[in-house]
Design a protein around this motif. Sequence first.
Motif, short mmCIF file in Angstrom:
data_model
loop_
_atom_site.label_atom_id
_atom_site.label_comp_id
_atom_site.label_asym_id
_atom_site.label_seq_id
_atom_site.Cartn_x
_atom_site.Cartn_y
_atom_site.Cartn_z
N GLY A 349 0.79 -1.22 0.00
CA GLY A 349 0.00 0.00 0.00
C GLY A 349 0.82 1.27 0.00
O GLY A 349 0.28 2.37 -0.10
N ALA A 350 2.17 1.13 0.09
CA ALA A 350 3.02 2.33 0.15
C ALA A 350 2.96 3.12 -1.15
O ALA A 350 2.98 4.35 -1.14
CB ALA A 350 4.45 1.93 0.48
N ALA A 351 2.90 2.42 -2.30
CA ALA A 351 2.87 3.13 -3.58
C ALA A 351 1.60 3.95 -3.73
O ALA A 351 1.63 5.08 -4.20
CB ALA A 351 3.00 2.12 -4.73
N ALA A 352 0.46 3.38 -3.31
CA ALA A 352 -0.82 4.12 -3.40
C ALA A 352 -0.80 5.32 -2.48
O ALA A 352 -1.27 6.41 -2.84
CB ALA A 352 -1.98 3.19 -3.05
N ALA A 353 -0.24 5.15 -1.28
CA ALA A 353 -0.15 6.28 -0.34
C ALA A 353 0.76 7.36 -0.91
O ALA A 353 0.48 8.56 -0.76
CB ALA A 353 0.36 5.79 1.02
N ARG A 354 1.83 6.94 -1.57
CA ARG A 354 2.75 7.90 -2.15
C ARG A 354 2.08 8.68 -3.28
O ARG A 354 2.31 9.88 -3.45
CB ARG A 354 3.98 7.17 -2.68
#
Length: 590
Positions: A349-354
């Motif tokens: 989920g880090a990419a979506a948050a970024r």
Amino acid sequence: MMNVVATAGHVDHGKSTLVRALTGMEPDRLEEERRRGLTIELGFAWTTLPGGGRLAFVDVPGHERLVATMLAGVGPVPAVMFVVAADQGWQRQSEEHLAVLDALGVRHGLLAVTREDLAGAAAASRVRDEALAHIAATSLGKVESFLVSGATGEGMDDLRAGLERLAGSLPRPDEDADVRLWVDRVFTVRGRGTVVTGTLGAGTIRVGDRLAVGGGLARVRGLQSLKEDRREVTGVARIAVNLHGGPAEIGRGEALLTPDRWLTADVVDVRLRGDPASDLPRELVLHVGSAAVPAHVRPLGDDTARLSLRRPLPLRVGDIALLRDPGRHRVPAGVTVLDVRPEPFTRRGAAAARATELAALTGRPDGAAELRRRRLIRRADLVAMGFPVPCEPVAGDWLADPGHWAGLRERLGTAVDAHAAADPADPGLPAEAARRALGLPDRALVEALAEAEGLLWRDGRIYGRAIAPELPPDVRKAVDAVRRELAEHPFLAPDANRLAELGLTPKMIAAAARAGVLLRLGEGIVLLPGDDVRAAEILAGLGDTFTLSEARRALGTTRRVAVPLLEHLDEAGYTARVDDLRRRRTERTT
């Protein structure tokens, strides 16, 4: 005052002929270029405008196989002279060159329709109208246009006047800016060594300067601008730099940099202008300045992506570049650099948050906003990323977002109080434990926080309201027994067996010393506080010098106590060694 303009346009549309007519100079430098009648390398020429200003031209190749060379010339240049031949009209490379300029966000330029004498006025006007319509839909917007003939000289005076107006409209660069000179040509001069050329966009280079290049440092041995030797050159300018030292090989796409002022990045987050991120090929070439570096594209949001570069580049937030697909001969996207130090993706989920985070970034360097986002950062790193410094450092070179700093102060105070409550006998929170608890990168930040919060920093520990240890009743009882014995025989410290009998462990002795009720001289050696000064006064009566044996007898103690006591007095400045056997009293005891 100098300005620099690049040419752009389809192959064999008369760019070099036009530059030659404007300057009286031949921009095609190589024998093969002259033999084939087209530009295959970057050419340079210059002229003096009617008002006295100097204008340099970067003449780029128009052939589709040489777009990378064209980009090396256009990339660092602030303005363009777009050339279309009246007898051929708008062509494929006209479109690609315009796409390049649009992707790079070039906003200053003019249109020159050449060969009016071959096509006739009516045909030339139709070509001009079509070209202006294409240009108006890009970052260039509405531009002045001129119908000219480099062969007959028709319209050239009007074009020169237009170039002067264009030059006058260009923003003035910052003479004090950090230097980043993208290298577009490299050659060797016999007896002088390596010479590199490029367009200096801002800043100042002086003879004698040391500049970073290729992982090393090179000294500026000499400078030329427009074939004139100079002691210093300020951007914007075409410049040739004679270098001494540095790496053995320097190539196009390297950059001369102000040392210690730039970060190199091989992973950057960018905003895209052009095709949606999801439609981009995963492997493209990033063009910035004169550099062309293969890049792996990872889409994040609709118009944001993470680029992993084959080699690191000196980039800053706000830099404009473009992605090119050389296989399909097109520019799918221009990019604006948003972050040159992005956090790696380590969780789901880090990419979506970024992507959500990047959606709020503008690409315009805002030091206060970046500090809020990063919370803590070294001043030098913030500057190297391309941001203005919004505040003074809180400790050393460290900058802190004010809101985050206030929260850290509160958390430190809470941690100190919690530690004192959990261990009253040892109320001082070790600074390293505080650093780890707050997740701080540098112990200097802990010390600054303690000072800001009004906490006491002593011997690497932080104290709040509870400065002195609260000794438990059993420890207090044992300490009182030791104090009574020392009151009777001040320098006969209890031995290890006696301390063990009383239940005084090393940790309890340390707590009693911090509480100020015992003086700890070494492992298992304790006296009463103040008796070290009393001993110094007694030893002062022995004369100017004395031995360990004389000191032991004067104090009525044993060697076990006398050795650490004298070492303590040495450190405190009451005594000083003369040689291996003797000590002397100091001014503190006279």
